[in-house]
Design a protein around this motif. Structure first.
Motif, PDB file in Angstrom:
ATOM      1  N   VAL A  65       0.701  -0.881   0.088  1.00  0.00           N
ATOM      2  CA  VAL A  65       0.021  -0.357   0.276  1.00  0.00           C
ATOM      3  C   VAL A  65       0.768   1.521  -0.630  1.00  0.00           C
ATOM      4  CG1 VAL A  65      -1.836   1.162   1.250  1.00  0.00           C
ATOM      5  CG2 VAL A  65      -2.022  -0.893   0.781  1.00  0.00           C
ATOM      6  N   VAL A  66       0.561   2.077  -1.495  1.00  0.00           N
ATOM      7  CA  VAL A  66       0.978   3.788  -1.316  1.00  0.00           C
ATOM      8  C   VAL A  66       0.284   4.480  -0.683  1.00  0.00           C
ATOM      9  CG1 VAL A  66       2.476   5.027  -1.486  1.00  0.00           C
ATOM     10  CG2 VAL A  66       2.965   2.487  -2.500  1.00  0.00           C
ATOM     11  N   VAL A  67       0.499   5.328   0.751  1.00  0.00           N
ATOM     12  CA  VAL A  67      -0.812   6.389   0.704  1.00  0.00           C
ATOM     13  C   VAL A  67       0.226   7.605   0.637  1.00  0.00           C
ATOM     14  CG1 VAL A  67      -2.480   7.185   2.634  1.00  0.00           C
ATOM     15  CG2 VAL A  67      -2.030   5.221   2.566  1.00  0.00           C
ATOM     16  N   PRO A  68      -0.832   8.533  -0.139  1.00  0.00           N
ATOM     17  CA  PRO A  68      -0.310   9.503  -0.882  1.00  0.00           C
ATOM     18  C   PRO A  68      -0.273  10.673  -0.056  1.00  0.00           C
ATOM     19  CG  PRO A  68      -2.100   9.483  -2.052  1.00  0.00           C
ATOM     20  CD  PRO A  68      -2.413   8.115  -1.049  1.00  0.00           C
ATOM     21  N   VAL A  69       0.225  10.871   1.548  1.00  0.00           N
ATOM     22  CA  VAL A  69       0.650  11.466   1.993  1.00  0.00           C
ATOM     23  C   VAL A  69       1.687  12.660   2.311  1.00  0.00           C
ATOM     24  CG1 VAL A  69      -0.425  10.381   3.913  1.00  0.00           C
ATOM     25  CG2 VAL A  69       2.007  10.418   3.718  1.00  0.00           C
ATOM     26  N   GLN A  70       1.651  13.963   2.686  1.00  0.00           N
ATOM     27  CA  GLN A  70       2.858  14.241   2.246  1.00  0.00           C
ATOM     28  C   GLN A  70       3.222  15.360   3.388  1.00  0.00           C
ATOM     29  OE1 GLN A  70       5.011  15.147  -0.540  1.00  0.00           O
ATOM     30  NE2 GLN A  70       3.800  13.224  -1.166  1.00  0.00           N
ATOM     31  N   PRO A  71       4.684  15.540   4.210  1.00  0.00           N
ATOM     32  CA  PRO A  71       4.950  16.512   5.793  1.00  0.00           C
ATOM     33  C   PRO A  71       4.166  17.432   5.160  1.00  0.00           C
ATOM     34  CG  PRO A  71       7.054  15.805   4.317  1.00  0.00           C
ATOM     35  CD  PRO A  71       5.335  15.517   2.627  1.00  0.00           C
ATOM     36  N   TYR A  72       2.947  17.581   6.447  1.00  0.00           N
ATOM     37  CA  TYR A  72       2.440  19.119   6.404  1.00  0.00           C
ATOM     38  C   TYR A  72       3.575  20.202   6.419  1.00  0.00           C
ATOM     39  CZ  TYR A  72      -0.026  22.018   8.850  1.00  0.00           C
ATOM     40  OH  TYR A  72       0.189  22.994   9.588  1.00  0.00           O
ATOM     41  N   ARG A  73       2.806  21.492   5.752  1.00  0.00           N
ATOM     42  CA  ARG A  73       3.932  22.440   5.982  1.00  0.00           C
ATOM     43  C   ARG A  73       2.253  23.286   6.239  1.00  0.00           C
ATOM     44  NH1 ARG A  73       6.180  19.740   2.150  1.00  0.00           N
ATOM     45  NH2 ARG A  73       9.137  19.904   2.007  1.00  0.00           N
ATOM     46  N   GLN A  74       2.740  24.872   7.124  1.00  0.00           N
ATOM     47  CA  GLN A  74       2.110  25.658   7.559  1.00  0.00           C
ATOM     48  C   GLN A  74       1.453  26.751   6.095  1.00  0.00           C
ATOM     49  OE1 GLN A  74      -0.042  25.919  10.639  1.00  0.00           O
ATOM     50  NE2 GLN A  74      -1.273  27.371   8.926  1.00  0.00           N
ATOM     51  N   THR A  75       0.664  26.887   5.689  1.00  0.00           N
ATOM     52  CA  THR A  75       0.075  27.717   4.518  1.00  0.00           C
ATOM     53  C   THR A  75      -1.117  28.611   5.096  1.00  0.00           C
ATOM     54  OG1 THR A  75      -1.438  26.431   4.128  1.00  0.00           O
ATOM     55  CG2 THR A  75       0.006  25.635   2.973  1.00  0.00           C
ATOM     56  N   THR A  76      -0.999  30.043   4.417  1.00  0.00           N
ATOM     57  CA  THR A  76      -1.699  31.051   4.848  1.00  0.00           C
ATOM     58  C   THR A  76      -3.364  30.642   4.820  1.00  0.00           C
ATOM     59  OG1 THR A  76      -0.417  32.910   4.615  1.00  0.00           O
ATOM     60  CG2 THR A  76      -2.636  33.516   4.672  1.00  0.00           C
ATOM     61  N   PRO A  77      -4.147  30.541   5.714  1.00  0.00           N
ATOM     62  CA  PRO A  77      -5.829  29.774   5.477  1.00  0.00           C
ATOM     63  C   PRO A  77      -6.684  30.987   4.460  1.00  0.00           C
ATOM     64  CG  PRO A  77      -5.263  30.050   8.138  1.00  0.00           C
ATOM     65  CD  PRO A  77      -3.813  30.561   6.923  1.00  0.00           C
ATOM     66  N   ALA A  78      -7.570  30.286   3.700  1.00  0.00           N
ATOM     67  CA  ALA A  78      -7.654  31.196   2.695  1.00  0.00           C
ATOM     68  C   ALA A  78      -8.789  32.111   3.286  1.00  0.00           C
ATOM     69  CB  ALA A  78      -8.941  30.244   1.491  1.00  0.00           C
ATOM     70  N   GLN A  79      -9.995  31.623   3.595  1.00  0.00           N
ATOM     71  CA  GLN A  79     -10.942  32.586   5.678  1.00  0.00           C
ATOM     72  C   GLN A  79      -9.863  32.642   6.277  1.00  0.00           C
ATOM     73  OE1 GLN A  79     -13.856  29.875   3.473  1.00  0.00           O
ATOM     74  NE2 GLN A  79     -14.556  32.279   4.116  1.00  0.00           N
ATOM     75  N   ASP A  80      -9.287  33.822   7.579  1.00  0.00           N
ATOM     76  CA  ASP A  80      -9.137  33.993   8.424  1.00  0.00           C
ATOM     77  C   ASP A  80      -9.973  32.932   9.187  1.00  0.00           C
ATOM     78  OD1 ASP A  80      -8.352  35.898  11.067  1.00  0.00           O
ATOM     79  OD2 ASP A  80      -6.926  34.625  10.168  1.00  0.00           O
ATOM     80  N   LEU A  81     -11.454  33.589   9.292  1.00  0.00           N
ATOM     81  CA  LEU A  81     -12.398  32.957  10.298  1.00  0.00           C
ATOM     82  C   LEU A  81     -13.914  32.690   9.556  1.00  0.00           C
ATOM     83  CD1 LEU A  81     -12.343  33.909  13.867  1.00  0.00           C
ATOM     84  CD2 LEU A  81     -13.828  35.879  13.091  1.00  0.00           C
ATOM     85  N   LEU A  82     -13.943  31.651  10.459  1.00  0.00           N
ATOM     86  CA  LEU A  82     -15.440  30.949  10.490  1.00  0.00           C
ATOM     87  C   LEU A  82     -15.479  30.838  11.129  1.00  0.00           C
ATOM     88  CD1 LEU A  82     -13.875  28.460   7.663  1.00  0.00           C
ATOM     89  CD2 LEU A  82     -14.870  30.838   7.324  1.00  0.00           C
ATOM     90  N   ALA A  83     -16.990  30.845  11.415  1.00  0.00           N
ATOM     91  CA  ALA A  83     -18.004  30.978  12.446  1.00  0.00           C
ATOM     92  C   ALA A  83     -19.228  30.322  12.492  1.00  0.00           C
ATOM     93  CB  ALA A  83     -17.883  32.305  13.966  1.00  0.00           C
ATOM     94  N   ASP A  84     -19.834  29.811  13.835  1.00  0.00           N
ATOM     95  CA  ASP A  84     -21.203  28.997  13.766  1.00  0.00           C
ATOM     96  C   ASP A  84     -21.469  29.149  15.275  1.00  0.00           C
ATOM     97  OD1 ASP A  84     -24.037  27.918  13.426  1.00  0.00           O
ATOM     98  OD2 ASP A  84     -23.172  26.154  12.797  1.00  0.00           O
ATOM     99  N   THR A  85     -22.363  30.327  15.338  1.00  0.00           N
ATOM    100  CA  THR A  85     -22.770  30.994  16.606  1.00  0.00           C
ATOM    101  C   THR A  85     -23.817  30.913  15.926  1.00  0.00           C
ATOM    102  OG1 THR A  85     -23.017  32.957  15.939  1.00  0.00           O
ATOM    103  CG2 THR A  85     -20.948  32.167  16.318  1.00  0.00           C
ATOM    104  N   GLU A  86     -24.543  29.620  15.580  1.00  0.00           N
ATOM    105  CA  GLU A  86     -26.449  29.808  16.194  1.00  0.00           C
ATOM    106  C   GLU A  86     -26.507  28.321  16.243  1.00  0.00           C
ATOM    107  OE1 GLU A  86     -28.659  32.093  14.762  1.00  0.00           O
ATOM    108  OE2 GLU A  86     -26.991  33.579  14.835  1.00  0.00           O
TER     109      GLU A  86
END
Length: 420
Positions: free
Chosen positions: A77-98
């Motif tokens: 089995v070969v699972v195509p994992v890649q070492p994690y690298r932090q990237t800038t999120p497309a949206q900084d804030l997502l909330a669900d207050t309802e």
């Protein structure tokens, strides 16, 4: 782009196609060009058919293939994992207050609620245990889906999850693809495991083995497993000896290589190795991913093992932390212990740089903001709480979720925060 994202993008494009209002008039104009138009239309249709023929294998085939991959009796089995690298999120804030529990994705800065669980008590062989129902993030729909797993742990980057089947401890570990929403591979183990944790780079797992249910109620524990008290009670702290009164059914750990879906050797660990009164005692990773760690509650710092299960000193640069948030991403600030108000100190000087009117500091959203657990209103009831985004100086707190009415009652939900 994954097949699932490609399919969604094509569907969105199709909804955006607009038919011109004067299409009929155009068709009636210049009838002398009708033959040429038909010829061009035939060529265009042929091009579309050819494009679809090329596209369908890319989209349909992976989506129709729901069978998990297994290394037993087949090719590696070969699972195509890649070492994690932090990237800038497309949206900084997502909330669900309802909604409580949340229905749509919660995120702030570099972290997201990758999953959450609700819990209840159930009877297992005449003994009470905690039973979790897990909800896993779907990034494409930005919503949470109910699962049938007994344990879920999402890798940094939100691309893969490690899952265990419902009856814990489990005899195999699933590597779940969060894009295709299927198990990519199963990793079998001889010693059943009750918890898993991803390495900081998202390429390995430490799987903690138990010979009994890891979430038994303390009153249901077989007390023949008591550990000797290493720290005697004192007048200043009469509770010290309690840290060793309850043992655990934990037996040791595996280190799993995710890319090849293989578990290494089993490493037995003395259940009384640390001063820890928790029944569930999952192992985790050191910050640099070189050692295995466990929290020692009486000393309030981590104890470490190498990948072969041998005790080791703390790695260079290790900073003991009394909170889940720990050290800021830039390494300059330290989140303080639970309890309102919390505090943040400067590591180089020990100076307090801010107090926050929250209950717990859970994770750093960036170098100056934290995701925290805050209570409702004036905090008349600390168990009526929810997630907030708070500045280091405590001057601003933005709600991320609706408040839980009583986080100590069965049915309440518990968030899991992961780097994205």
């Amino acid at each position: 782009m994954t097949p699932r994202m490609l399919k969604q993008t094509l569907e969105e494009w199709s909804r955006e196609v607009q038919v011109p209002a004067d299409l009929a008039d155009r068709a009636l104009r210049r009838r002398s060009r009708l033959r040429l138009t038909r010829l061009a239309g035939a060529v265009a249709c042929a091009a579309v058919v050819a494009a679809v023929a090329l596209l369908v294998p890319l989209v349909a085939v992976p989506l129709l293939d729901k069978a998990p991959v297994s290394q037993v009796g087949g090719p590696p089995v070969v699972v195509p994992v890649q070492p994690y690298r932090q990237t800038t999120p497309a949206q900084d804030l997502l909330a669900d207050t309802e909604n409580s529990p949340p229905k749509t994705m919660i995120a702030a800065g570099r972290v997201a609620v990758s999953a959450y669980y609700t819990w209840r008590r159930r009877t297992v062989a005449g003994r009470e245990a905690m039973d979790r129902t897990w909800y896993l993030l779907d990034q494409v729909t930005e919503s949470y889906e109910k699962t049938e797993w007994g344990w879920v742990e999402v890798a940094p980057g939100l691309r893969w999850a490690a899952v265990l089947e419902k009856d814990l401890p489990a005899g195999r570990i699933g590597i779940f693809d969060m894009e295709t929403r299927q198990v990519r591979a199963w990793v079998s183990v001889d010693h059943p495991v009750g918890g898993v944790s991803w390495s900081p780079d998202g390429t390995r797992l430490v799987a903690t083995a138990y010979d009994d249910h890891p979430d038994l109620d303390r009153d249901s524990i077989h007390y023949g497993r008591r550990c000797p008290a290493r720290v005697a009670a004192t007048p200043e702290d009469p509770r010290q000896s309690r840290f060793q009164t309850v043992s655990t059914s934990r037996t040791g750990f595996y280190v799993v290589d995710v890319a090849t879906a293989t578990a290494g050797d089993f490493h037995a660990v003395d259940p009384c190795w640390t001063d820890n009164s928790n029944v569930r005692r999952d192992f985790a990773w050191s910050g640099d991913g070189t050692l295995i760690r466990e929290r020692s509650l009486s000393r309030w710092h981590d104890a470490f093992l190498d990948l072969e299960g041998r005790p080791r000193d703390a790695p260079d640069g290790y900073v003991p932390s009394e909170s889940k948030a720990g050290v800021s991403p830039d390494g300059t600030l330290l989140a303080g212990r639970d309890g309102m108000p919390t505090k943040v100190t400067e590591l180089s000087t020990g100076k307090i740089v801010g107090h926050q009117q929250v209950l717990q500091l859970l994770a750093w959203a960036d170098d100056r903001r934290l995701v925290a657990l805050g209570c409702a209103g004036r905090c008349g009831n600390e168990f009526n709480n929810g997630l907030v985004l708070v500045d280091v100086d405590g001057g601003n707190a933005v709600p991320l979720t609706a408040n839980r009415k009583n986080s100590q009652q069965p049915g309440s939900w518990e968030p899991v925060l992961t780097l994205r």
